[in-house]
Design a protein around this motif. Sequence first.
Motif, PDB file in Angstrom:
ATOM      1  N   ALA A  12       0.846  -1.188   0.000  1.00 37.66           N
ATOM      2  CA  ALA A  12       0.000   0.000   0.000  1.00 37.66           C
ATOM      3  C   ALA A  12       0.885   1.243   0.000  1.00 37.66           C
ATOM      4  O   ALA A  12       1.989   1.250   0.546  1.00 37.66           O
ATOM      5  N   LEU A  13       0.420   2.270  -0.644  1.00 35.75           N
ATOM      6  CA  LEU A  13       1.145   3.544  -0.702  1.00 35.75           C
ATOM      7  C   LEU A  13       0.256   4.609  -0.078  1.00 35.75           C
ATOM      8  O   LEU A  13      -0.823   4.893  -0.602  1.00 35.75           O
ATOM      9  N   ILE A  14       0.660   5.159   1.020  1.00 33.90           N
ATOM     10  CA  ILE A  14      -0.103   6.120   1.840  1.00 33.90           C
ATOM     11  C   ILE A  14      -1.558   5.676   2.024  1.00 33.90           C
ATOM     12  O   ILE A  14      -2.493   6.459   1.917  1.00 33.90           O
ATOM     13  N   GLY A  15      -1.719   4.388   2.286  1.00 36.40           N
ATOM     14  CA  GLY A  15      -3.044   3.837   2.558  1.00 36.40           C
ATOM     15  C   GLY A  15      -3.823   3.416   1.325  1.00 36.40           C
ATOM     16  O   GLY A  15      -4.934   2.905   1.442  1.00 36.40           O
ATOM     17  N   ILE A  16      -3.290   3.617   0.155  1.00 38.09           N
ATOM     18  CA  ILE A  16      -3.975   3.251  -1.091  1.00 38.09           C
ATOM     19  C   ILE A  16      -3.476   1.870  -1.517  1.00 38.09           C
ATOM     20  O   ILE A  16      -2.263   1.668  -1.659  1.00 38.09           O
ATOM     21  N   GLN A  44      -2.484   1.409 -11.166  1.00 41.71           N
ATOM     22  CA  GLN A  44      -3.230   1.879 -12.336  1.00 41.71           C
ATOM     23  C   GLN A  44      -3.071   3.385 -12.539  1.00 41.71           C
ATOM     24  O   GLN A  44      -2.919   3.854 -13.676  1.00 41.71           O
ATOM     25  N   MET A  45      -3.100   4.129 -11.459  1.00 38.90           N
ATOM     26  CA  MET A  45      -2.931   5.581 -11.573  1.00 38.90           C
ATOM     27  C   MET A  45      -1.510   5.945 -12.007  1.00 38.90           C
ATOM     28  O   MET A  45      -1.308   6.912 -12.746  1.00 38.90           O
ATOM     29  N   LEU A  46      -0.532   5.172 -11.588  1.00 38.50           N
ATOM     30  CA  LEU A  46       0.838   5.387 -12.042  1.00 38.50           C
ATOM     31  C   LEU A  46       0.935   5.189 -13.552  1.00 38.50           C
ATOM     32  O   LEU A  46       1.630   5.932 -14.238  1.00 38.50           O
ATOM     33  N   TRP A  47       0.209   4.203 -14.061  1.00 36.64           N
ATOM     34  CA  TRP A  47       0.239   3.960 -15.505  1.00 36.64           C
ATOM     35  C   TRP A  47      -0.434   5.072 -16.308  1.00 36.64           C
ATOM     36  O   TRP A  47      -0.148   5.237 -17.487  1.00 36.64           O
ATOM     37  N   VAL A  48      -1.307   5.848 -15.697  1.00 39.64           N
ATOM     38  CA  VAL A  48      -1.863   7.018 -16.389  1.00 39.64           C
ATOM     39  C   VAL A  48      -0.735   7.993 -16.710  1.00 39.64           C
ATOM     40  O   VAL A  48      -0.614   8.498 -17.830  1.00 39.64           O
ATOM     41  N   VAL A  49       0.122   8.241 -15.731  1.00 35.86           N
ATOM     42  CA  VAL A  49       1.252   9.155 -15.921  1.00 35.86           C
ATOM     43  C   VAL A  49       2.272   8.553 -16.893  1.00 35.86           C
ATOM     44  O   VAL A  49       2.761   9.233 -17.804  1.00 35.86           O
ATOM     45  N   ILE A  50       2.585   7.267 -16.718  1.00 34.89           N
ATOM     46  CA  ILE A  50       3.544   6.606 -17.606  1.00 34.89           C
ATOM     47  C   ILE A  50       3.027   6.600 -19.036  1.00 34.89           C
ATOM     48  O   ILE A  50       3.783   6.851 -19.984  1.00 34.89           O
ATOM     49  N   SER A  51       1.740   6.326 -19.218  1.00 39.41           N
ATOM     50  CA  SER A  51       1.150   6.308 -20.567  1.00 39.41           C
ATOM     51  C   SER A  51       1.233   7.670 -21.232  1.00 39.41           C
ATOM     52  O   SER A  51       1.514   7.771 -22.430  1.00 39.41           O
TER      53      SER A  51
END
Length: 88
Positions: free
Chosen positions: A43-47, A54-61
């Motif tokens: 988990a990253l800061i509770g997420i 998936q949200m990281l892949w928005v930025v990577i995409s």
Amino acid sequence: MSQAPEVSSGPVVTPVRVVIGLCLIAPFVAMLWVGSYAKTDPALIGIPFFYWYQMLWVVISTALTMIAYQLWRRDQRARASRKGGAEQ
């Protein structure tokens, strides 16, 4: 008499175009391979991992699409200059 070989103007596969294709296909492969990220830890800061991955892949995409676009523009300019025209 020998004749010069005809030059086809069909699609050409170059290393730059392969990199462009990889930049555009990578996000699809990453998102369709659900088994690789269908978990909650770490988990990253509770997420849970499932969501922040998936949200990281928005930025990577976005970054990969920008890179592919810049490579495509450079490839098109190079092809136009080799032809001697000002096509874009």
